[in-house]
Design an enzyme around this catalytic site. Structure first.
Site, mmCIF file in Angstrom:
data_model
loop_
_atom_site.group_PDB
_atom_site.id
_atom_site.type_symbol
_atom_site.label_atom_id
_atom_site.label_comp_id
_atom_site.label_asym_id
_atom_site.label_seq_id
_atom_site.Cartn_x
_atom_site.Cartn_y
_atom_site.Cartn_z
ATOM 1 N N GLU A 172 -5.558 -2.708 12.792
ATOM 2 C CA GLU A 172 -5.240 -3.540 11.631
ATOM 3 C C GLU A 172 -6.162 -4.751 11.559
ATOM 4 O O GLU A 172 -6.551 -5.180 10.466
ATOM 5 C CB GLU A 172 -3.776 -3.970 11.665
ATOM 6 C CG GLU A 172 -2.781 -2.821 11.755
ATOM 7 C CD GLU A 172 -2.974 -1.751 10.697
ATOM 8 O OE1 GLU A 172 -3.454 -2.065 9.592
ATOM 9 O OE2 GLU A 172 -2.647 -0.583 10.966
ATOM 10 N N HIS A 203 -9.538 -3.816 10.127
ATOM 11 C CA HIS A 203 -9.505 -3.631 8.672
ATOM 12 C C HIS A 203 -9.974 -4.881 7.930
ATOM 13 O O HIS A 203 -10.311 -4.799 6.734
ATOM 14 C CB HIS A 203 -8.088 -3.303 8.206
ATOM 15 C CG HIS A 203 -7.801 -1.841 8.081
ATOM 16 N ND1 HIS A 203 -8.638 -0.965 7.442
ATOM 17 C CD2 HIS A 203 -6.737 -1.098 8.494
ATOM 18 C CE1 HIS A 203 -8.113 0.253 7.466
ATOM 19 N NE2 HIS A 203 -6.968 0.199 8.106
ATOM 20 N N GLY A 222 3.121 2.353 10.588
ATOM 21 C CA GLY A 222 2.959 1.679 11.861
ATOM 22 C C GLY A 222 2.679 0.209 11.663
ATOM 23 O O GLY A 222 3.249 -0.646 12.346
ATOM 24 N N MET A 251 0.381 -2.745 8.646
ATOM 25 C CA MET A 251 -0.338 -2.913 7.389
ATOM 26 C C MET A 251 -1.283 -4.093 7.504
ATOM 27 O O MET A 251 -0.904 -5.160 7.975
ATOM 28 C CB MET A 251 0.662 -3.119 6.245
ATOM 29 C CG MET A 251 0.021 -3.333 4.894
ATOM 30 S SD MET A 251 -0.965 -1.907 4.393
ATOM 31 C CE MET A 251 -2.205 -2.698 3.385
ATOM 32 N N GLU A 252 -2.529 -3.899 7.020
ATOM 33 C CA GLU A 252 -3.617 -4.834 7.285
ATOM 34 C C GLU A 252 -3.748 -5.959 6.285
ATOM 35 O O GLU A 252 -4.826 -6.565 6.154
ATOM 36 C CB GLU A 252 -4.944 -4.059 7.315
ATOM 37 C CG GLU A 252 -5.438 -3.551 5.960
ATOM 38 C CD GLU A 252 -5.047 -2.126 5.644
ATOM 39 O OE1 GLU A 252 -5.677 -1.489 4.782
ATOM 40 O OE2 GLU A 252 -4.078 -1.633 6.271
ATOM 41 N N GLU A 287 0.849 -1.195 0.000
ATOM 42 C CA GLU A 287 0.000 0.000 0.000
ATOM 43 C C GLU A 287 0.882 1.242 0.000
ATOM 44 O O GLU A 287 1.815 1.319 0.796
ATOM 45 C CB GLU A 287 -0.922 0.027 1.226
ATOM 46 C CG GLU A 287 -1.952 1.122 1.133
ATOM 47 C CD GLU A 287 -2.943 1.111 2.305
ATOM 48 O OE1 GLU A 287 -3.748 2.048 2.373
ATOM 49 O OE2 GLU A 287 -2.896 0.198 3.140
#
Length: 881
Positions: free
Chosen positions: A305, A308, A268, A270-271, A128
């Site tokens: 996360e 998400h 921080g 990522m999902e 992302e």
């Protein structure tokens, strides 16, 4: 690294792609310098697209080794390939065909940390927003949803662990000491959610039984030897999974859920579907290495996360203009989770402090943009406080307007209607209109219009008629590219407060819609008249921070002091005291630039003492109330002609007045709050430590303060207390033998722990005064500092530029010059990190003229550098505009 192309993407230009990719098969043959990626893509032309439409795929710095269609290799004349694009001018006439691509990439030299890179001998991805195109050519956009099957092959001794999205399918040994694993994700997802991790990592295992009785295998992977630091993260994950079932009816959908912690990461966390990748800062924690704030952040980010999985993964965004649809909504969800896990009142105050510190300045400066931007040049620069924090506030306002039951019904319909889709803000708002029957067209301006609205409020009381009248006027200041603003729908929660903090009754109202304690401000001016009011009330406005607005309230100081003492709404009580402190500090700043004590200082000091000792208030709340507004907050409210040295002087003077006036109260309370048992990271214990440490900060201003802080440091049994004492010594008593000894002791104790040394860097970067820029230069030569590691850069350079008002804004401009040089150095490796650092200059026009000119020169130094990346040029040019 892509240099700036100057291309501007516009929301109105969106159109669906000519082609879809319903299935993606990837085969990775991992190697540090020459990883071979084979992608087999099922390409499907949309029914309304002509067979002659070319197929154009995105790339970024790729080396293409081969192209085949339906098993037949293409001749060079049949395609056009550059490192950044692959075009097949005449694809097959069939509606569906198979495209096979071979690319080669070098993970070890990928210092931008986008795509596939190698961190401490661990292969890792970050896709992302547009990192997947650095792995293979693809339609790299959020509305291309594909089912992924991934095969990973690597030497077993280098990478015994091979992870990707979804569920494990098979694994086995190969010749020459290699092995492989195959993963399959049955849920269609965009390319930005693809993930791969391979390396030697330790595992913390767990399990979770879902609401329907399914058993989910949980794994948190960390550097070997650090497994003992992941226990709190695992606990937070299980609590998050349970909470999402209870609060939103969302059950996890795969057989496994994995988290991997890496030390080099731009964000921080990522999902990625089923395989969340985290900056290790937000996974690893124990009492020796992490503060209470670290524990709270781990809890919140693990939750964010995980949430998400539904708000971002199962329902993703149609295009990057809809980024707030997943981020703002998920921030709202993690805020609610943390409020339920901890203290709702304390959490709300903390949220608002963050919003005001980061998002309000964004709205007031050259980087202002709507929650849903209408255009961008580099999407990485729109992961902003406006998208995240203000986006969350917009969702909260929907709940306030509709009520909790209708809001939940709308969320249920959203999940039902759009599961498996790439949605838009219009889709999101429509479900709430459908379940409520309300027209949210005016409210939708919160998504489409930049700027922080202001409400000007005056009041009057007619004792004979027993009426109380509010005059409310709304305005939205101009922002870049938006000089004329439309009127907003602002839900303004309020209370009429009488003697003893009790609500004042009223029998009727006219002039505006008032529902459940909320005035719905929709026009430019409202006259709201309450009848049947038997006593003159004090009006408590924007209770719970019901709307992200600023207030200009014509209110007597006595009313503000009354509300700060007696308002039954905990947020508004804090807000009243914070406003009194801010007003006093601004007055002091204006009285010969901080040379005079504010007239209300003695009265404020007395109130501070009463708040500190009020046992009816939880300790964490009292700690927040006693925390003076930050220097940047004061500067924001002053607006123009900022002299940071004068603000610092005003703030220090008020702190000393409060400390001296409450010496005995603060000492006694400080002593009573000492930990008497083993450390626990729960909210109540953290609150007691927070209150004790804010008292330490005040007491350190007294003559015996240096000795007290040094004793606190020596006696500390946990990182929260140790770091607090070190901060007090370094900031309040810089250069003293006690401060130097504590800094040396801390460095020696944690020399081998990079995350803890980040705190050491950060504390020193925040030391007030002109001398700190030279200290920061020196610290960049420290063996533990690496300009290639985002955490190190943020802890030192980021802390200096964003949190050290007197050091960074040094009058001779040295802070700006150093900053410009360093940002350009960081940009050579990592444009994303450099661009985010550069946002520290967003408020340069608010400075006094001499500093303003020097700041502009530093910005021009960056802007005029050769081959500037798209990320950094976008920020600098908008900041200068």
């Amino acid at each position: 690294m892509r240099t700036d192309t100057g291309h501007v993407f516009k929301l109105e230009d969106y159109r669906p792609s000519d082609y879809l990719i319903p299935r993606t098969s990837l085969d990775f043959r991992l190697s540090p310098d020459a990883t071979r990626v084979t992608a087999v893509l099922t390409i499907e032309r949309r029914e309304d697209v002509a067979a002659s439409a070319p197929l154009v795929l995105d790339g970024d710095g790729l080396t293409l080794l081969g192209v085949a269609v339906d098993g037949q290799a293409l001749a060079p004349a049949e395609y056009q390939a550059t490192p950044d694009q692959l075009t097949i001018p005449k694809p097959p006439a069939a509606q569906r065909f198979e495209l096979r691509l071979e690319t080669e990439i070098a993970p070890s030299s990928n210092e931008a940390l986008m795509g596939l890179y190698r961190s401490n001998n661990v292969y890792c991805t970050q896709c992302e927003a547009e990192g997947f195109r650095r792995i293979t050519y693809f339609l790299d956009r959020p509305d291309i949803l594909s089912v992924y099957t991934v095969r990973i092959e690597a030497p077993h001794n280098e990478a015994p662990l091979l992870l990707s999205n979804g569920n494990p399918v098979e694994s086995g040994a190969l010749a020459d000491g290699r092995h492989y694993a195959v993963w399959h994700d049955p849920f269609p997802k965009p390319s930005y959610l693809f993930a791969l991790v391979a390396g030697a990592l330790g595992k913390v295992a767990g399990s979770f039984t879902t609401l329907s009785g399914r058993e989910v295998e949980l794994g948190i992977y960390v550097e070997p030897g650090k497994e003992g630091l992941a226990g709190y993260a695992m606990d937070a994950l299980k609590r998050s999974m349970k909470w999402d079932e209870q609060a939103f009816g969302r059950e996890y959908d795969l057989d496994v859920f994995n988290i991997v912690a890496v030390s080099d990461f731009n964000m921080g966390a990522m999902e990625n579907k089923g395989l969340n990748i985290f900056n290790d800062k937000y996974v690893l924690a124990d009492e020796e290495t992490a503060t209470d704030a670290d524990f709270a952040n781990i809890e919140a980010i693990i939750a964010h996360e995980y949430f998400h999985n539904w708000t971002g993964n199962r329902i993703t965004c149609r295009d990057w203009f809809q980024l707030c649809l997943k981020e703002g909504l998920t921030v709202y969800r993690d805020h609610e989770f943390s409020a339920d896990q901890r203290s709702r009142a304390v959490k709300r105050i903390a949220e608002v402090r963050t919003l005001r510190a980061h998002q309000f300045p964004e709205d007031q400066g050259p980087l202002a943009h709507p929650v849903r931007p209408r255009r961008y040049r580099e999407i990485n620069n729109f992961y902003t406080a406006t998208v995240y924090e203000k986006g969350s506030e917009v969702v909260r306002m929907i709940r306030t307007i509709l009520g909790p039951q209708t809001f939940r019904a709308g969320m249920d319909l959203y999940f039902e209607r759009h599961d498996g889709e790439a949605a838009t803000i219009e889709d999101f708002l429509k479900v709430f209109e459908d379940v409520s029957g309300r027209d949210l067209a005016q409210f939708a301006l919160w998504y489409h219009q930049a700027g922080t609205p202001n409400l000007t409020v005056s009041s009057s009381y007619n004792a004979a008629a027993k009426t109380f009248t509010l005059e409310i006027e709304q305005s939205v200041p101009p922002t870049p590219s938006e000089s004329r603003k439309r009127l907003m729908h602002i839900p303004l929660a309020f209370g009429l407060v009488g003697a003893g903090g009790k609500p004042v009754a009223w029998t009727a109202v006219d002039g505006a819609a008032v529902e459940d304690g909320v005035i719905h401000v929709r026009k430019r001016r409202h006259t709201v008249r309450f009848s049947g009011v038997s006593e003159r009330p004090s009006v408590s406005l924007n209770r719970g921070f019901s709307a992200p607005v600023t207030l200009s309230v014509q209110q007597k100081a006595d009313d503000q002091f009354f509300l700060a003492s007696d308002d039954s709404d905990s947020f508004s009580r804090w807000q009243a005291f914070n406003t009194l402190l801010t007003d006093a500090l601004i007055a002091a700043f204006r009285q010969v630039l901080g040379g005079k004590e504010p007239a209300s200082a003695a009265r404020l000091a007395e109130l501070a003492g009463r708040i500190a000792g009020d046992e009816t208030l939880e300790p964490a709340y009292r700690a927040l109330a006693l925390s003076l507004p930050g220097e940047a907050d004061i500067a924001r409210d002053i607006g123009k002609g900022i002299d940071p040295d004068a603000i610092f002087a005003a703030r220090e003077a008020l702190a000393r007045t409060i400390a001296a006036a409450n010496r005995e109260v603060f000492w006694a309370l400080y002593d009573s709050l000492a930990d008497k048992g083993p450390f626990t990271p729960d909210a109540a214990s953290a609150g007691r430590r927070a209150l004790r440490n804010i008292l330490l900060d005040y007491l350190s201003l007294l003559p015996e303060g240096t000795a007290l802080a040094a004793a606190h440091f020596r006696a500390a049994t946990n990182m929260t207390d140790r770091a607090a004492a070190l901060t007090v010594l370094a900031h309040r008593h810089a250069g003293s033998p006690q401060a130097e000894e504590a800094l040396a002791t801390f460095e020696a104790r944690y020399r081998g722990d990079a995350l803890v040394l980040d705190k050491w860097f950060q504390i020193q970067a925040g030391v007030p005064g002109a001398q700190t820029v030279d200290k920061v230069r020196t610290l960049m030569q420290h063996p533990a500092f690496s300009i290639a590691n985002p955490n190190r850069v943020r802890s030192l350079i980021g802390a200096f530029s964003s949190a050290n008002q007197t050091g960074f804004h040094r009058a001779d401009g040295q802070g700006y010059r150093f900053f410009a040089e360093t940002v350009l150095e960081v940009e050579k490796r990592n444009p994303q990190v450099a661009a985010r650092l550069a946002t520290a200059m967003r408020s340069w026009r608010s400075l006094e003229p001499i500093r303003q000119d020097k700041a502009r020169q530093a910005l021009l130094q960056i802007a005029n550098a050769e081959n500037l990346s798209a990320d950094l040029r976008d920020i600098v040019e908008r900041t200068l505009a």
